[in-house]
Design an enzyme around this catalytic site. Structure first.
Site, PDB file in Angstrom:
ATOM      1  N   THR A  40      -3.303   5.471  -4.025  1.00 24.77           N
ATOM      2  CA  THR A  40      -1.967   6.219  -3.626  1.00 24.77           C
ATOM      3  C   THR A  40      -0.761   5.784  -4.090  1.00 24.77           C
ATOM      4  O   THR A  40      -0.079   6.696  -4.479  1.00 24.77           O
ATOM      5  CB  THR A  40      -2.036   5.669  -2.133  1.00 24.77           C
ATOM      6  N   THR A  41      -0.634   4.613  -4.484  1.00 28.79           N
ATOM      7  CA  THR A  41       0.522   4.198  -5.280  1.00 28.79           C
ATOM      8  C   THR A  41       0.591   5.261  -6.633  1.00 28.79           C
ATOM      9  O   THR A  41       1.624   5.712  -7.086  1.00 28.79           O
ATOM     10  CB  THR A  41       0.917   2.778  -5.481  1.00 28.79           C
ATOM     11  N   ASP A  60       1.137  -0.968  -0.023  1.00 25.19           N
ATOM     12  CA  ASP A  60       0.098  -0.123   0.008  1.00 25.19           C
ATOM     13  C   ASP A  60       0.873   1.288  -0.007  1.00 25.19           C
ATOM     14  O   ASP A  60       1.663   1.575   0.935  1.00 25.19           O
ATOM     15  CB  ASP A  60      -0.908   0.091   1.262  1.00 25.19           C
ATOM     16  N   ASP A 118      -9.271   0.125   2.026  1.00 28.31           N
ATOM     17  CA  ASP A 118      -9.466   0.587   0.579  1.00 28.31           C
ATOM     18  C   ASP A 118     -10.340   0.127  -0.310  1.00 28.31           C
ATOM     19  O   ASP A 118     -11.265   1.060  -0.963  1.00 28.31           O
ATOM     20  CB  ASP A 118      -8.167  -0.110  -0.305  1.00 28.31           C
TER      21      ASP A 118
HETATM   22  P1  ADP Z   1      -2.870   2.147  -6.012  1.00 32.86           P
HETATM   23  O1  ADP Z   1      -2.379   2.284  -4.620  1.00 32.86           O
HETATM   24  O2  ADP Z   1      -2.572   3.290  -6.875  1.00 32.86           O
HETATM   25  O3  ADP Z   1      -4.205   1.785  -5.740  1.00 32.86           O
HETATM   26  P2  ADP Z   1      -2.326  -0.727  -6.726  1.00 32.86           P
HETATM   27  O4  ADP Z   1      -1.158  -1.444  -6.572  1.00 32.86           O
HETATM   28  O5  ADP Z   1      -3.881  -0.968  -6.097  1.00 32.86           O
HETATM   29  O6  ADP Z   1      -2.085   0.783  -6.511  1.00 32.86           O
HETATM   30  O7  ADP Z   1      -2.651  -0.806  -8.495  1.00 32.86           O
HETATM   31  C1  ADP Z   1      -3.835  -0.133  -8.846  1.00 32.86           C
HETATM   32  C2  ADP Z   1      -3.587  -0.326 -10.555  1.00 32.86           C
HETATM   33  O8  ADP Z   1      -3.887  -1.786 -10.763  1.00 32.86           O
HETATM   34  C3  ADP Z   1      -4.838   0.319 -10.978  1.00 32.86           C
HETATM   35  O9  ADP Z   1      -4.287   0.952 -12.317  1.00 32.86           O
HETATM   36  C4  ADP Z   1      -5.798  -0.811 -11.548  1.00 32.86           C
HETATM   37  O10 ADP Z   1      -6.577  -0.444 -12.561  1.00 32.86           O
HETATM   38  C5  ADP Z   1      -4.761  -1.822 -11.996  1.00 32.86           C
HETATM   39  N1  ADP Z   1      -5.343  -3.272 -11.604  1.00 32.86           N
HETATM   40  C6  ADP Z   1      -5.776  -4.059 -10.622  1.00 32.86           C
HETATM   41  N2  ADP Z   1      -6.159  -5.091 -10.981  1.00 32.86           N
HETATM   42  C7  ADP Z   1      -5.988  -5.202 -12.105  1.00 32.86           C
HETATM   43  C8  ADP Z   1      -5.976  -6.591 -13.076  1.00 32.86           C
HETATM   44  N3  ADP Z   1      -6.504  -7.598 -12.981  1.00 32.86           N
HETATM   45  N4  ADP Z   1      -5.680  -6.109 -14.363  1.00 32.86           N
HETATM   46  C9  ADP Z   1      -4.957  -5.012 -14.982  1.00 32.86           C
HETATM   47  N5  ADP Z   1      -4.653  -4.044 -13.733  1.00 32.86           N
HETATM   48  C10 ADP Z   1      -5.430  -4.054 -12.795  1.00 32.86           C
HETATM   49 MG    MG Z   2      -5.144   0.011  -5.137  1.00 33.13          MG
END
Ligand code: ADP
Ligand code: MG
Length: 555
Positions: free
Chosen positions: A100-101, A67, A396
């Site tokens: 957040t990332t 996270d 989240d």
């Molecule tokens: P953040 O803290 O920004 O939410 P995450 O590690 O949760 O970071 O990653 C979020 C990103 O991953 C988003 O751009 C989301 O669309 C993408 N994402 C989540 N699940 C999938 C998936 N199964 N396939 C492709 N992209 C995904």
């Molecule tokens: Mg996320």
């Protein structure tokens, strides 16, 4: 030292001798470098194929997470510009709960691309203006791209929760958890004139290591991490009538040292009898109100416990103030300070109050409340570290569901909206005059850091993937993104990867704000607090690392 200005009248000392100053290009370069390092740090954790970080604090406590907000909070960044990126992660977390990332990575890319423009002698003010315009345009573009949904559609909300949990340790259990999360948020959602609002504080998240993630469950009511105070009390009450008290059931000890002279056993007895009577009097007031459950924020004397047990009143003491407030909301009880004010009308109600053993602890469940707008999710998992990370993921997911209920607009995930907006921005940039055009183009490039990073983290070729994604989108499939789990470019509808529009908007606006703020700085002045002490580091600010240097700087 830079703080001394030479003038025809002689040297003028503006800053303290110990102050450190860094100006112009150097200041900018240094800030950008620090911010980029922070972005680099969280980059590998983006998406379902992202890696986790193991963070060890000074006491040796370990946190395992991916996270963004948690990583940055735990590593205790010291560089002032890097701190600004930590701030945007926090702001994003507070506002929308997810993304957040992404916000940090986009901010890092905006700064990296700005640096290229600065090197081509584009003034930072122009870049800032261009970035702000581009951000506004992007938000408009996404608004048009997004689909409107029914805010109470459980299926859609479930998909949103599941997408958010896809990127976390809980991925395998995301189906069960997402149903629970949707139920919880819908239970506390309140209808307003133009939609719904959700107060996320109405959802209490408790955690207890042990069992497995599957044992996580939702209670329509409140769970208290406390046990019934006396073994002689009932452990279960149905049709509970609940009294909430925020004062102690004890005799006040005087603040002064009081001395009581007791010269014979009769006096001793009458002294104790008097104390006993006062406490019994207090308990009698509780009994008179008709309560069969008592929740007290403060302590309860042993004698009071004895009388309460005799009256079969299930009693819990030392309850957190925040929990007492939640109990008041859920059960409809009024929190009473003075026992003389406790009457039948102040009592709350619940169908069932019961002490239940979880692992080695006993917890009190208050279920079937009069006002169902208070629910608790009890998070379970193999170890403390697991439940900690599950709790963060649940947070989240609760937030994204709330986001959609409050603003029922969704977009696809997997880099689809970012790629779409980038393409449209590049077209739009052509209509702009002057160097702002360059800034808008760089903004578009910066958005594409999301699909690029998702591909990279999944072991896909980032350049080929982005090229394929762009071409498919140009052919009209706006909802095409990267299906990271299958390693292909495909429609996000088939894999149900959806995200709230609010999250995407927040990522764009907070990343732009942070980048612009950092770009506008052309002077960094560090004032050391202790006069006469040597300047920190001693080697000037060239060596300020992300996690070192300038610890005394006032921010
Ligand atoms: P953040 O803290 O920004 O939410 P995450 O590690 O949760 O970071 O990653 C979020 C990103 O991953 C988003 O751009 C989301 O669309 C993408 N994402 C989540 N699940 C999938 C998936 N199964 N396939 C492709 N992209 C995904
Ligand atoms: Mg996320």
């Amino acid at each position: 030292m830079a703080s001394i200005q030479q003038t025809p009248q002689g040297p003028v000392l503006v800053l303290k001798e110990s102050a450190l100053q860094q100006k112009g290009r150097d200041a900018q370069k240094n800030n950008i470098a620090a911010a980029k390092l922070v972005a680099e740090l969280v980059r590998t954790s983006l998406g379902p194929r992202g890696m986790d970080k193991m963070l060890v604090d000074s006491l040796g406590d370990v946190t395992i997470t991916n996270d963004g907000a948690t990583i940055l909070k735990e590593i205790d960044v010291q560089h002032p510009a890097a701190k600004m990126l930590v701030e945007i992660a926090k702001a994003t977390d507070n506002e929308v709960g997810d993304g957040t990332t992404s916000a940090v990575i986009v901010a890092g890319a905006l700064l990296e691309n700005a640096e290229a423009l600065i090197n081509q002698e584009v003034h930072p003010t122009i870049i800032v203006d261009g970035y702000r315009k581009a951000a506004q345009k992007t938000i408009q573009l996404l608004e048009k791209l997004a689909d409107k949904v029914d805010p109470t559609d459980k299926e859609i909300l479930g998909k949103i929760a599941r997408t958010s949990m896809q990127t976390k340790l809980v991925r395998k259990d995301s189906s069960g958890l997402s149903d629970m999360i949707v139920k919880a948020v819908l239970a506390v959602a309140e209808k307003t004139d133009d939609g719904y609002t959700v107060d996320i504080d109405d959802i209490k998240v408790e955690k207890k290591a042990g069992g497995s993630i599957k044992d996580t469950h939702l209670t329509k009511g409140i769970i208290l991490d406390k046990e019934v105070v006396h073994s002689g009390m009932p452990k279960k009450i149905t049709n509970a009538k609940i009294a909430l008290i925020n004062s102690a059931l004890e005799i006040d000890k005087t603040e002064f040292d009081a001395k009581i002279n007791i010269s014979n056993p009769e006096q001793m007895k009458s002294f104790l009898d008097e104390e006993n009577k006062m406490i019994k009097n207090m308990v009698d007031k509780v009994i008179a109100s008709g309560a069969n459950v008592l929740f007290c924020q403060k302590g309860i004397d042993d004698i009071a416990q004895h009388y309460l047990a005799k009256a079969s009143i299930l009693t819990v003491r030392r309850i957190k103030e925040s929990d007492l407030t939640k109990l008041a909301k859920a059960t409809g009880a009024r929190i009473v300070t003075n026992l003389d004010d406790l009457f039948d009308k102040d009592l709350g109600s619940a169908e069932n109050v019961e002490e239940i053993k979880i692992e080695t602890d006993r917890w009190v469940f208050v279920e079937g409340c009069k006002h169902p707008k208070a629910v608790t999710i009890l998070v379970r998992g193999g170890s403390q570290r697991v439940v900690d990370e599950v709790e963060r993921s649940v947070h989240d997911a609760l937030m994204v569901v709330k986001d959609v209920i409050e603003n029922p607009m969704i977009v696809a995930g997997g880099g689809a909206p970012e790629t779409y907006a980038a393409t449209k921005l590049r077209e739009w940039a052509k209509s702009l005059e002057g160097r702002e055009q360059l800034a808008v183009e760089k903004f578009a490039d910066s958005l594409e850091v999301i699909p690029i990073t998702l591909a990279e983290n999944a072991g896909m070729d980032p350049i080929d993937t982005l090229a394929l994604l762009r071409s498919k989108q140009l052919k009209g499939s706006k909802w095409t993104g990267i299906d990271v789990m299958k390693g292909i470019v495909a429609s996000m509808h088939s894999s149900d990867i959806f995200e709230p529009l609010s999250v995407k908007n927040q990522i764009i606006s907070s990343a732009t704000e942070a980048a612009c703020m950092i770009l506008r700085i052309d002077d960094v002045i560090a004032v050391t607090k202790s006069p006469g002490g040597p300047p920190p580091g001693g080697e000037g600010m060239g060596g300020m690392g992300v996690m070192g240097g300038m610890p005394q700087m006032d921010m």
